[in-house]
Design an enzyme around this catalytic site. Structure first.
Site, PDB file in Angstrom:
ATOM      1  N   ASP A 293      -4.422  -4.466 -18.408  1.00 32.91           N
ATOM      2  CA  ASP A 293      -3.376  -3.445 -18.552  1.00 32.91           C
ATOM      3  C   ASP A 293      -3.471  -2.728 -19.897  1.00 32.91           C
ATOM      4  OD1 ASP A 293      -2.357  -4.130 -16.039  1.00 32.91           O
ATOM      5  OD2 ASP A 293      -1.020  -5.642 -16.895  1.00 32.91           O
TER       6      ASP A 293
ATOM      7  N   ARG B 176     -14.830 -16.243  -9.346  1.00 30.17           N
ATOM      8  CA  ARG B 176     -14.490 -14.840  -9.591  1.00 30.17           C
ATOM      9  C   ARG B 176     -15.743 -13.962  -9.654  1.00 30.17           C
ATOM     10  NH1 ARG B 176      -9.456 -13.334 -10.988  1.00 30.17           N
ATOM     11  NH2 ARG B 176      -8.598 -15.250 -11.814  1.00 30.17           N
TER      12      ARG B 176
ATOM     13  N   HIS C   4       0.394   0.725 -13.284  1.00 34.48           N
ATOM     14  CA  HIS C   4       1.142  -0.449 -13.741  1.00 34.48           C
ATOM     15  C   HIS C   4       2.616  -0.070 -13.879  1.00 34.48           C
ATOM     16  CE1 HIS C   4       1.759  -4.298 -15.712  1.00 34.48           C
ATOM     17  NE2 HIS C   4       2.528  -3.663 -16.572  1.00 34.48           N
TER      18      HIS C   4
ATOM     19  N   GLY D 211       0.794  -1.228   0.000  1.00 37.06           N
ATOM     20  CA  GLY D 211       0.000   0.000   0.000  1.00 37.06           C
ATOM     21  C   GLY D 211       0.823   1.272   0.000  1.00 37.06           C
ATOM     22  N   SER D 212       2.029   1.228  -0.599  1.00 36.82           N
ATOM     23  CA  SER D 212       2.798   2.476  -0.631  1.00 36.82           C
ATOM     24  C   SER D 212       2.129   3.503  -1.551  1.00 36.82           C
ATOM     25  CB  SER D 212       4.249   2.225  -1.044  1.00 36.82           C
ATOM     26  OG  SER D 212       4.319   1.840  -2.388  1.00 36.82           O
TER      27      SER D 212
ATOM     28  N   SER E  80       2.767   3.680 -15.496  1.00 37.77           N
ATOM     29  CA  SER E  80       1.621   4.256 -16.205  1.00 37.77           C
ATOM     30  C   SER E  80       0.379   4.198 -15.337  1.00 37.77           C
ATOM     31  CB  SER E  80       1.312   3.434 -17.471  1.00 37.77           C
ATOM     32  OG  SER E  80       2.462   3.199 -18.255  1.00 37.77           O
TER      33      SER E  80
ATOM     34  N   LEU F 163     -10.066  -8.726 -12.730  1.00 40.48           N
ATOM     35  CA  LEU F 163     -11.463  -8.338 -12.511  1.00 40.48           C
ATOM     36  C   LEU F 163     -12.342  -8.831 -13.656  1.00 40.48           C
ATOM     37  CD1 LEU F 163     -10.465  -4.783 -11.344  1.00 40.48           C
ATOM     38  CD2 LEU F 163     -11.462  -6.570  -9.894  1.00 40.48           C
TER      39      LEU F 163
ATOM     40  N   THR G 103     -10.105  -0.983 -18.619  1.00 36.93           N
ATOM     41  CA  THR G 103     -11.095  -1.548 -19.535  1.00 36.93           C
ATOM     42  C   THR G 103     -10.954  -3.062 -19.449  1.00 36.93           C
ATOM     43  OG1 THR G 103      -9.519  -1.500 -21.339  1.00 36.93           O
ATOM     44  CG2 THR G 103     -10.969   0.418 -21.125  1.00 36.93           C
TER      45      THR G 103
ATOM     46  N   ASN H  24      -6.003   2.341 -12.661  1.00 39.33           N
ATOM     47  CA  ASN H  24      -4.988   1.382 -12.222  1.00 39.33           C
ATOM     48  C   ASN H  24      -3.611   1.984 -12.458  1.00 39.33           C
ATOM     49  OD1 ASN H  24      -3.916  -1.161 -11.362  1.00 39.33           O
ATOM     50  ND2 ASN H  24      -3.511  -1.681 -13.509  1.00 39.33           N
TER      51      ASN H  24
HETATM   52  C1  GRF Z   1       2.974  -1.270  -7.743  1.00 42.12           C
HETATM   53  O1  GRF Z   1       4.209  -1.610  -8.297  1.00 42.12           O
HETATM   54  C2  GRF Z   1       1.954  -1.081  -8.811  1.00 42.12           C
HETATM   55  O2  GRF Z   1       2.486  -0.598 -10.003  1.00 42.12           O
HETATM   56  C3  GRF Z   1       1.407  -2.460  -9.007  1.00 42.12           C
HETATM   57  O3  GRF Z   1       1.400  -3.017  -7.715  1.00 42.12           O
HETATM   58  C4  GRF Z   1       2.396  -2.397  -6.910  1.00 42.12           C
HETATM   59  C5  GRF Z   1       1.742  -1.900  -5.660  1.00 42.12           C
HETATM   60  O4  GRF Z   1       2.652  -1.420  -4.731  1.00 42.12           O
HETATM   61  N1  GRF Z   1       0.116  -2.404  -9.647  1.00 42.12           N
HETATM   62  P1  GRF Z   1       2.149  -0.794  -3.349  1.00 42.12           P
HETATM   63  O5  GRF Z   1       1.317  -1.851  -2.640  1.00 42.12           O
HETATM   64  O6  GRF Z   1       1.341   0.429  -3.649  1.00 42.12           O
HETATM   65  O7  GRF Z   1       3.406  -0.483  -2.597  1.00 42.12           O
END
Ligand code: GRF
Length: 214
Positions: A146, A66, A110, A13-14, A137, A94, A142, A108
């Site tokens: 990704d 799911r 990525h 969750g950074s 990014s 999802l 959608t 999202n």
């Molecule tokens: C990040 O690298 C993000 O790009 C990917 O998952 C990771 C999440 O990191 N989708 P964090 O939990 O927010 O530290």
């Protein structure tokens, strides 16, 4: 007017923390209404608690498939009347029903310069491909994994002595700049998903989104 945001996480969750920190600032209209995790041990839940944000766990293993999990997830999210749903390291694929339900209000992040390196192990793959640039990014989600319209990218040079770990570290820091930026644009009503792609202040963004070079 406040913009209600629900953040979905699975891990550290950074990015959630970066959002929490950015929202504390000068008139940002985003408000995190809830953090939902599919894992009870996600450290991001501690971050939410420390920030006084409502948090919930919805364990996907408790659901038959799911579709059932995503239906319960929609219910949990919609109780908070979100204007925006933010995927911040949410490690679940999802269903189309979920993605359609939140069309135009689901973001999202990525860790690659999409459309390059969709999926996992992006830093290693960027090195193996000999890319001179790498990054991250933010995109609207959608049905294509990704693959949604790009909002903003942070572009970083790949250095001669980079390893997957060193790249991951720099990319992660850049994520913490561009995700709060995109969320703020959306919360301020400046960012929208139009029929042809992303609009910022009513103008079409380029296909790769707004690019910054931190
Ligand atoms: C990040 O690298 C993000 O790009 C990917 O998952 C990771 C999440 O990191 N989708 P964090 O939990 O927010 O530290």
């Amino acid at each position: 007017m406040a913009c209600n945001v629900v953040v979905l996480i699975s891990g550290s969750g950074s990015n959630l923390q970066a959002l929490i920190d950015s929202i504390a600032h000068d008139g940002n209209p985003a408000r995190i209404a809830a953090v939902i995790s599919n894992r009870a041990d996600a450290y991001g839940l501690v971050r939410a608690q420390q920030a006084g944000i409502t948090r919930e766990v919805l364990d996907h293993k408790q659901f038959a498939d799911r579709e059932a999990f995503d239906a319960a997830l929609v219910e949990a999210i919609d109780r908070h009347q979100p204007d925006l749903v933010v995927l911040a390291g949410f490690m679940r694929i999802l269903t189309p029903a979920f993605v359609t339900h939140y069309s135009g209000r689901l973001l999202n992040i990525h860790p690659s310069l999409l459309p390059k390196h969709k999926g996992l192990h992006t830093h290693q793959r960027a090195l193996e491909a000999g890319d001179s640039e790498h990054g991250c990014s933010v995109h609207f989600v959608t049905e294509e994994l990704d693959g949604g319209p790009l909002v903003v990218q942070a572009v970083l040079p790949v250095l001669a002595d980079d390893t997957p770990d060193s790249l991951a570290q720099r990319v992660h820091q850049a994520e913490h700049q561009i995700y709060p930026l995109a969320v703020r644009w959306f919360a301020e009503g400046r960012l929208r998903l139009g029929p042809q792609g992303c609009l910022l202040d009513g103008q079409a963004l380029p296909a790769q989104g707004w690019q910054i070079r931190p």
